[in-house]
Design a protein around this motif. Structure first.
Motif, short mmCIF file in Angstrom:
data_model
loop_
_atom_site.label_atom_id
_atom_site.label_comp_id
_atom_site.label_asym_id
_atom_site.label_seq_id
_atom_site.Cartn_x
_atom_site.Cartn_y
_atom_site.Cartn_z
N UNK A 54 20.25 44.04 -9.23
CA UNK A 54 20.09 45.14 -8.28
C UNK A 54 20.71 44.73 -6.94
N UNK A 55 21.46 45.65 -6.34
CA UNK A 55 22.11 45.40 -5.05
C UNK A 55 21.62 46.42 -4.04
N UNK A 56 21.40 45.95 -2.82
CA UNK A 56 21.08 46.83 -1.70
C UNK A 56 22.02 46.43 -0.57
N UNK A 57 22.79 47.36 -0.09
CA UNK A 57 23.78 47.13 0.98
C UNK A 57 24.78 46.04 0.57
N UNK A 58 25.17 46.02 -0.71
CA UNK A 58 26.17 45.08 -1.18
C UNK A 58 25.68 43.66 -1.42
N UNK A 59 24.37 43.46 -1.30
CA UNK A 59 23.79 42.13 -1.47
C UNK A 59 22.79 42.15 -2.63
N UNK A 60 22.89 41.17 -3.52
CA UNK A 60 21.96 41.09 -4.66
C UNK A 60 20.54 40.88 -4.14
N UNK A 61 19.61 41.70 -4.65
CA UNK A 61 18.22 41.57 -4.19
C UNK A 61 17.25 41.27 -5.34
N UNK A 62 17.68 41.48 -6.58
CA UNK A 62 16.81 41.20 -7.73
C UNK A 62 17.66 41.12 -8.99
N UNK A 63 17.16 40.37 -9.99
CA UNK A 63 17.86 40.27 -11.27
C UNK A 63 16.86 40.03 -12.39
N UNK A 64 17.15 40.59 -13.55
CA UNK A 64 16.33 40.35 -14.74
C UNK A 64 17.27 39.97 -15.89
N UNK A 65 16.72 39.20 -16.84
CA UNK A 65 17.50 38.72 -17.98
C UNK A 65 16.93 39.26 -19.27
N UNK A 66 17.82 39.72 -20.14
CA UNK A 66 17.45 40.08 -21.50
C UNK A 66 18.11 39.04 -22.40
N UNK A 67 17.28 38.18 -22.98
CA UNK A 67 17.78 37.09 -23.82
C UNK A 67 18.16 37.60 -25.21
N UNK A 68 18.99 36.84 -25.92
CA UNK A 68 19.27 37.18 -27.32
C UNK A 68 17.96 37.24 -28.10
N UNK A 69 17.83 38.23 -28.96
CA UNK A 69 16.61 38.37 -29.76
C UNK A 69 15.54 39.23 -29.11
N UNK A 70 15.77 39.70 -27.88
CA UNK A 70 14.81 40.56 -27.19
C UNK A 70 15.35 41.98 -27.10
N UNK A 71 14.44 42.94 -27.12
CA UNK A 71 14.86 44.34 -27.09
C UNK A 71 14.97 44.89 -25.67
N UNK A 72 14.40 44.18 -24.69
CA UNK A 72 14.48 44.64 -23.30
C UNK A 72 14.38 43.43 -22.37
N UNK A 73 14.81 43.59 -21.11
CA UNK A 73 14.72 42.46 -20.18
C UNK A 73 13.27 42.00 -20.01
N UNK A 74 13.08 40.69 -20.06
CA UNK A 74 11.72 40.15 -20.00
C UNK A 74 11.50 39.17 -18.86
N UNK A 75 12.55 38.60 -18.31
CA UNK A 75 12.40 37.53 -17.34
C UNK A 75 13.06 37.89 -16.02
N UNK A 76 12.33 37.73 -14.92
CA UNK A 76 12.91 37.90 -13.60
C UNK A 76 13.68 36.63 -13.27
N UNK A 77 14.90 36.79 -12.82
CA UNK A 77 15.77 35.66 -12.53
C UNK A 77 15.93 35.52 -11.03
N UNK A 78 15.68 34.31 -10.53
CA UNK A 78 15.88 34.05 -9.10
C UNK A 78 17.37 34.23 -8.79
N UNK A 79 17.69 34.93 -7.73
CA UNK A 79 19.08 35.18 -7.36
C UNK A 79 19.82 33.84 -7.19
N UNK A 80 19.13 32.82 -6.71
CA UNK A 80 19.77 31.52 -6.53
C UNK A 80 20.21 30.89 -7.86
#
Length: 151
Positions: A54-80
């Motif tokens: 997710x980006x706000x004003x051109x800057x990443x503010x949040x991210x989630x990961x959907x791993x292989x074998x999963x049907x939807x994103x399950x893990x919040x990923x630190x932008x760093x």
């Protein structure tokens, strides 16, 4: 003594830098239009992996990961940590799925997480059948073979 001028935005989280890095590492991109608060989403897909940023004003503010074998994103990923996932070794990241049964040495268990450790190595978080946890590299793991039970 002159002062170094700092950029207005952290370059590691800017939309253009993430886009360039993702494309260079083989990720396909799809961007959604901005919603009412100006937030846009970029879906990055490579093999069975998907990262939504997710980006706000051109800057990443949040991210989630959907791993292989999963049907939807399950893990919040630190932008760093986003860059590490984008650069992660493609073959190792796609070799195994979350929830897959594996054998590490003489221990069997289930993969609970897949974490790129650096450009060339990927670690797994494995919950072993004896109740312990481990974090072996993918190169030290083999998939458990499924055995057909005859009746």
């Amino acid at each position: 003594m002159s002062r170094r001028i700092r950029p207005a935005v952290n370059p590691a989280t800017s939309h253009s830098v993430i886009t360039t890095k993702a494309q260079g590492c083989g990720w396909s991109l799809a961007t959604s239009p901005a919603d009412e608060d100006g937030t846009t989403e970029m879906a990055l897909t490579r093999d069975a992996w998907q990262i939504i940023v997710a980006f706000r004003a051109g800057k990443a503010c949040a991210a989630v990961v959907q791993y292989p074998g999963q049907s939807r994103p399950m893990t919040v990923l630190a932008i760093s940590r986003l860059s590490r996932y984008l650069r992660g070794d493609r073959e190792q990241m796609s070799a195994l799925d979350c929830g897959q049964r594996v054998i590490v040495g003489d221990k069997a268990g289930t993969i609970t997480d897949i974490v790129p450790d650096e450009d060339t190595k990927v670690r797994l978080v494995v919950s072993y059948d004896d109740g312990t946890n481990g974090d072996p590299f993918t190169t030290h793991v083999r998939a458990e073979e499924k055995v057909a039970v005859q009746q």
